[in-house]
Design an enzyme around this catalytic site. Sequence first.
Site, PDB file in Angstrom:
ATOM      1  N   LYS A   1     -11.854  15.165   5.276  1.00  0.00           N
ATOM      2  CA  LYS A   1     -12.981  14.650   4.492  1.00  0.00           C
ATOM      3  C   LYS A   1     -13.850  13.749   5.357  1.00  0.00           C
ATOM      4  O   LYS A   1     -13.340  13.005   6.203  1.00  0.00           O
ATOM      5  CB  LYS A   1     -12.467  13.841   3.299  1.00  0.00           C
ATOM      6  CG  LYS A   1     -13.588  13.023   2.625  1.00  0.00           C
ATOM      7  CD  LYS A   1     -13.090  12.000   1.662  1.00  0.00           C
ATOM      8  CE  LYS A   1     -13.811  10.677   1.885  1.00  0.00           C
ATOM      9  NZ  LYS A   1     -13.578   9.700   0.817  1.00  0.00           N
TER      10      LYS A   1
ATOM     11  N   ARG B   1       0.856  -1.200   0.000  1.00  0.00           N
ATOM     12  CA  ARG B   1       0.000   0.000   0.000  1.00  0.00           C
ATOM     13  C   ARG B   1       0.886   1.243   0.000  1.00  0.00           C
ATOM     14  O   ARG B   1       0.599   2.227  -0.680  1.00  0.00           O
ATOM     15  CB  ARG B   1      -0.941  -0.007   1.211  1.00  0.00           C
ATOM     16  CG  ARG B   1      -2.011  -1.091   1.147  1.00  0.00           C
ATOM     17  CD  ARG B   1      -3.078  -0.912   2.219  1.00  0.00           C
ATOM     18  NE  ARG B   1      -2.574  -1.078   3.569  1.00  0.00           N
ATOM     19  CZ  ARG B   1      -2.436  -2.250   4.205  1.00  0.00           C
ATOM     20  NH1 ARG B   1      -2.792  -3.369   3.613  1.00  0.00           N
ATOM     21  NH2 ARG B   1      -1.974  -2.303   5.446  1.00  0.00           N
TER      22      ARG B   1
ATOM     23  N   GLU C   1     -19.008  15.603   2.249  1.00  0.00           N
ATOM     24  CA  GLU C   1     -19.378  14.656   1.178  1.00  0.00           C
ATOM     25  C   GLU C   1     -20.671  13.900   1.479  1.00  0.00           C
ATOM     26  O   GLU C   1     -20.650  12.870   2.154  1.00  0.00           O
ATOM     27  CB  GLU C   1     -18.219  13.659   0.957  1.00  0.00           C
ATOM     28  CG  GLU C   1     -18.537  12.624  -0.119  1.00  0.00           C
ATOM     29  CD  GLU C   1     -17.385  11.647  -0.389  1.00  0.00           C
ATOM     30  OE1 GLU C   1     -16.361  11.719   0.288  1.00  0.00           O
ATOM     31  OE2 GLU C   1     -17.545  10.811  -1.287  1.00  0.00           O
TER      32      GLU C   1
ATOM     33  N   LYS D   1     -18.458  18.040  -1.625  1.00  0.00           N
ATOM     34  CA  LYS D   1     -18.119  16.922  -2.518  1.00  0.00           C
ATOM     35  C   LYS D   1     -19.377  16.098  -2.762  1.00  0.00           C
ATOM     36  O   LYS D   1     -19.692  15.170  -2.019  1.00  0.00           O
ATOM     37  CB  LYS D   1     -17.019  16.064  -1.881  1.00  0.00           C
ATOM     38  CG  LYS D   1     -16.679  14.804  -2.652  1.00  0.00           C
ATOM     39  CD  LYS D   1     -15.342  14.218  -2.223  1.00  0.00           C
ATOM     40  CE  LYS D   1     -15.088  12.891  -2.905  1.00  0.00           C
ATOM     41  NZ  LYS D   1     -13.710  12.442  -2.787  1.00  0.00           N
TER      42      LYS D   1
HETATM   43  P1  13P Z   1     -14.703   7.707  -5.898  1.00  0.00           P
HETATM   44  O1  13P Z   1     -14.346   8.828  -6.826  1.00  0.00           O
HETATM   45  O2  13P Z   1     -14.044   6.404  -6.230  1.00  0.00           O
HETATM   46  O3  13P Z   1     -16.178   7.599  -5.678  1.00  0.00           O
HETATM   47  O4  13P Z   1     -14.064   8.061  -4.485  1.00  0.00           O
HETATM   48  C1  13P Z   1     -14.154   9.346  -4.028  1.00  0.00           C
HETATM   49  C2  13P Z   1     -14.234   9.345  -2.562  1.00  0.00           C
HETATM   50  O5  13P Z   1     -13.457   9.992  -1.892  1.00  0.00           O
HETATM   51  C3  13P Z   1     -15.320   8.586  -1.932  1.00  0.00           C
HETATM   52  O6  13P Z   1     -15.407   8.933  -0.578  1.00  0.00           O
END
Ligand code: 13P
Length: 352
Positions: free
Chosen positions: A136, A45, A177, A222
Amino acid sequence: MSGQLASVAKAMVAPGKGILAADESTGTANKRFAPLNIPQNEEMRRKYREMLFTSPHFGEHISGVILYDETIRQNDSNGKPLAQIIAEAGAMPGIKLDTGTVQLALGGPDEKITEGLDGLAKRVDEYVKLGAKFGKWRAVIAIDEGIPTHRCIHANAHALARYAAICQAGGLVPIVEPEVLMDGEHSKHSLERSFEVHEWALQHVFEELSAADVRFEEMILKPSMVIPGQKSAQHATPREVAGSTVTVLMRWVPAAVAGIAFLSGGQDDEDATTHLNEINLIAQERRAPWPLTFSYGRALQQAAINLWKGQDQNVPAAQAALAHRAKMNGLAALGRYSAEMEKERDLVPVGR
Ligand code: 13P
């Protein structure tokens, strides 16, 4: 501190730039490695993330990288923190702050609530010391028969707002998000239903953010795009997806929000670019007040990881693939992308 957070937020959505979401939890990263027979351990990773962050021209189209707890503590092969590698490439390190989702108590089947508020202020302090500039938190809203429920929309909006307030108080720009999933199996997961659920979710998120006194100038939204469920049998054109997405955002997102950076949510990588480009064309026509860019995970990494396969000799090809996708999405964020540009791929310089 306020002025500083506003300039970080602005830089995250600078023209022609977007965010690389590389914050897959250990479980999710391993799930991506498994089909490619990449050993599922910490060293691989680490190597994978180092490969991504040292891609040529990294900071040209990538403004920031969302990291997972394990990654922000890792060093490159020469002992330099990966967060510093990102900063030296001209991008900002950020950190996933939620600790994942669990079944929502008394919610509908498959309704989730995101956890991670306990002890969050302390974790924010630590991540600021490790170099993070933004955080986030992902809330997940599924569409199916009878869901989402009001309880799910409300509980997730409230948690997002508490997280965002704690971030701003601790010196991080929050990426907020609320993801309306696009992979619903339900035949009634149409474009119209997706639009309705986005409206509902965004309205509640901004009510809660406002009640928590979150400063909109110092946050990034987001969202997901308004798309029919992948198994719904409905096909929407890029223009339809973009039109619905811009309409819902203009209806519910305050003009003061610093910027909007979409998730890709399992879309094919070129589709995610086409949609972002179309969204920007419509946003320009309608004079939308915020920059609209990408914060993609899978749609930026898919091609690169498939080429890398865990092998050192594949690093230049994988890095070129990431550089190419970042460039295509950077153009889409300006409404200057076209499918013909995909052919430019071979012109992207290979190597560091
Ligand atoms: P994806 O663009 O693969 O949906 O991932 C973005 C992300 O940060 C999801 O939390």
